[in-house]
Design an enzyme around this catalytic site. Sequence first.
Site, PDB file in Angstrom:
ATOM      1  CB  THR A  87      -0.905   0.007   1.263  1.00  0.00           C
ATOM      2  OG1 THR A  87      -0.086  -0.250   2.417  1.00  0.00           O
ATOM      3  CG2 THR A  87      -1.982  -1.042   1.177  1.00  0.00           C
ATOM      4  CD  GLU A 147       3.362  -9.631  10.368  1.00  0.00           C
ATOM      5  OE1 GLU A 147       2.579 -10.558  10.137  1.00  0.00           O
ATOM      6  OE2 GLU A 147       4.140  -9.612  11.351  1.00  0.00           O
ATOM      7  CD  GLU A 151      12.220  -4.234   5.088  1.00  0.00           C
ATOM      8  OE1 GLU A 151      13.390  -4.128   4.682  1.00  0.00           O
ATOM      9  OE2 GLU A 151      11.273  -3.597   4.589  1.00  0.00           O
ATOM     10  N   GLY A 253      14.044   5.411   8.376  1.00  0.00           N
ATOM     11  CA  GLY A 253      13.718   5.284   6.953  1.00  0.00           C
ATOM     12  C   GLY A 253      13.023   3.965   6.737  1.00  0.00           C
ATOM     13  CB  CYS A 256       7.041   0.475   7.540  1.00  0.00           C
ATOM     14  SG  CYS A 256       6.787  -1.086   6.713  1.00  0.00           S
ATOM     15  CE  LYS A 259       3.964   1.956   3.362  1.00  0.00           C
ATOM     16  NZ  LYS A 259       2.736   1.276   3.659  1.00  0.00           N
ATOM     17  CE  LYS A 316      15.321  -3.265   9.670  1.00  0.00           C
ATOM     18  NZ  LYS A 316      14.332  -3.650  10.656  1.00  0.00           N
ATOM     19  NE  ARG A 323      11.165  -1.439  -0.045  1.00  0.00           N
ATOM     20  CZ  ARG A 323      10.176  -2.262   0.319  1.00  0.00           C
ATOM     21  NH1 ARG A 323       8.958  -2.068  -0.157  1.00  0.00           N
ATOM     22  NH2 ARG A 323      10.389  -3.254   1.151  1.00  0.00           N
TER      23      ARG A 323
HETATM   24  C1  UDX Z   1       8.935  -1.034  11.022  1.00  0.00           C
HETATM   25  C2  UDX Z   1       8.277  -1.427  12.365  1.00  0.00           C
HETATM   26  O1  UDX Z   1       9.289  -1.578  13.358  1.00  0.00           O
HETATM   27  C3  UDX Z   1       7.514  -2.730  12.202  1.00  0.00           C
HETATM   28  O2  UDX Z   1       6.841  -3.062  13.419  1.00  0.00           O
HETATM   29  C4  UDX Z   1       6.501  -2.562  11.085  1.00  0.00           C
HETATM   30  O3  UDX Z   1       5.813  -3.784  10.876  1.00  0.00           O
HETATM   31  C5  UDX Z   1       7.180  -2.129   9.797  1.00  0.00           C
HETATM   32  O4  UDX Z   1       7.936  -0.931  10.030  1.00  0.00           O
HETATM   33  P1  UDX Z   1      11.087  -1.809   9.643  1.00  0.00           P
HETATM   34  O5  UDX Z   1      10.645  -0.938   8.525  1.00  0.00           O
HETATM   35  O6  UDX Z   1      11.602  -3.177   9.344  1.00  0.00           O
HETATM   36  O7  UDX Z   1       9.881  -2.034  10.696  1.00  0.00           O
HETATM   37  O8  UDX Z   1      12.240  -1.020  10.400  1.00  0.00           O
HETATM   38  P2  UDX Z   1      12.596  -0.681  11.914  1.00  0.00           P
HETATM   39  O9  UDX Z   1      13.432  -1.722  12.502  1.00  0.00           O
HETATM   40  O10 UDX Z   1      11.386  -0.273  12.645  1.00  0.00           O
HETATM   41  O11 UDX Z   1      13.510   0.599  11.674  1.00  0.00           O
HETATM   42  C6  UDX Z   1      12.976   1.742  11.039  1.00  0.00           C
HETATM   43  C7  UDX Z   1      14.007   2.832  10.938  1.00  0.00           C
HETATM   44  O12 UDX Z   1      14.292   3.380  12.204  1.00  0.00           O
HETATM   45  C8  UDX Z   1      15.355   2.374  10.375  1.00  0.00           C
HETATM   46  O13 UDX Z   1      15.816   3.372   9.499  1.00  0.00           O
HETATM   47  C9  UDX Z   1      16.230   2.248  11.616  1.00  0.00           C
HETATM   48  O14 UDX Z   1      17.591   2.420  11.357  1.00  0.00           O
HETATM   49  C10 UDX Z   1      15.685   3.375  12.465  1.00  0.00           C
HETATM   50  N1  UDX Z   1      15.883   3.188  13.903  1.00  0.00           N
HETATM   51  C11 UDX Z   1      15.289   2.168  14.571  1.00  0.00           C
HETATM   52  C12 UDX Z   1      16.676   4.092  14.609  1.00  0.00           C
HETATM   53  O15 UDX Z   1      17.234   5.032  14.033  1.00  0.00           O
HETATM   54  N2  UDX Z   1      16.815   3.928  15.953  1.00  0.00           N
HETATM   55  C13 UDX Z   1      16.221   2.912  16.639  1.00  0.00           C
HETATM   56  O16 UDX Z   1      16.401   2.847  17.864  1.00  0.00           O
HETATM   57  C14 UDX Z   1      15.434   2.001  15.922  1.00  0.00           C
END
Ligand code: UDX
Length: 424
Positions: A87, A147, A151, A253, A256, A259, A316, A323
């Site tokens: 989405t 969900e 990732e 970034g 998810c 967005k 990360k 993305r």
């Molecule tokens: C996220 C949500 O965590 C997850 O529950 C949802 O289902 C999808 O979106 P994800 O996109 O895999 O998951 O990434 P996430 O681990 O949440 O990290 C998001 C961003 O935040 C990354 O760029 C990461 O580097 C950053 N981040 C995360 C930080 O800068 N500091 C942190 O302490 C945690």
Amino acid sequence: MSKCGVVGAGYVGLATAVTLTHLGHEVTVAEVNPERLATLRDGRSPILEAGLEERIAQGVADQLLRFVSDSREAATEADFVFLCVQTPMGASGRADLSYLEQAAEEIGSVLAQDAIVITKSTVPVGSSRVVERVIRREDVKVVSSPEFLQEGSAVHDSLHPTRIVLGCDDQAAVAKVATLLEPLGAPMIVTNPASAETIKYAANSFLAMKISFANSVAAVCEGIGANVDDVMLGIGYDPRIGVAFLRPGPGFGGSCLPKDLGAIKASSEDAGYKFELLDAVERVNEQQLERIVNKIARHARPLNGSTVAVWGLTFKARTADLRDSPAIEIARRLRERNARVVAYDPTVAQSGPELEGIDVVTDPYAATEGASALAVLTEWDEFRWLDFEKVASLMKHAAIVDARNLLDAAPLRKLGFEYEGLGR
Ligand code: UDX
């Protein structure tokens, strides 16, 4: 054993599929992208995700898992159909539901009597109703079950969910889905569709808020000589706060958080509320990019005409996903300020269109040759174990901007590096 259909073979769809086969159910996954489908049919995973490929191969070997191109084929005869299509961000931050509507349209006429459709895609409030309307079947019930997987640990998170949210007004349908997922042993929150949909957006915006908070505290720490890592640990042990998601970095970034933040803001506005707190969360995230570019510029002296080595391009660590990666945006801004950017990332073999203007190398040392500054932008563990004496000898000017607070400053300073992290 139940028969399950899964529409969409992305992170959510594949993690859902292998979780269902793990529980002993028969799963047919529909994927429209022919390349992705061919990879899956080969028994390989199209995405880098720990444990996924093994579980796909196991599911196929156990004859519980198969892949098809047509969502109708996945839905026919299924007791449960999981919608896991993307989405993306549409006009003015709102989620674009066209893939979801298309999937619902396709399966509507072929669904078995009393089948249950489960929406796992991240969708705004009201989307369950949209899916119901498009399916146009009295006997078919739609359950919203967002969900929460991350990732990099998608399979683990899907097999061990922190909670399962089931949003539906039909109690009999909820009971059936609860029975299907009960062996996962997670707490279940049974609610109405609007609440289920809101839970996902509220969770992601709260996580984004924690990150922007940590980045703001890091900025304050820099001004007053405090250490943000200790401060976050010190507040995180309070169970009301929690230690997770308080790591300062180059901003959040990925596919998810940015967005979903846009989508919840748009939904709030539609509901007549301006979610100003989230405006600030976004602003801090945007400023963080510039703060890091400025740190790099201070060390490169001058940025203009210099080479900057970048370690880490993915949004990360433990994923190959580029993305909405803050690392790429920082590289782009460095380029804008007339620096040459040479980047290394363990999962990126060559420059693709999203990396235009960045020289990608396949060796971390090669990236540092002749560089006036090294920027660590993704928290890959392997960066910690590299030979920094060699790095210092390769660089024109031994300076490190560690935008993930990944490295140990003291030994680097001993080697003669200028080292700057975040808030420490
Ligand atoms: C996220 C949500 O965590 C997850 O529950 C949802 O289902 C999808 O979106 P994800 O996109 O895999 O998951 O990434 P996430 O681990 O949440 O990290 C998001 C961003 O935040 C990354 O760029 C990461 O580097 C950053 N981040 C995360 C930080 O800068 N500091 C942190 O302490 C945690």
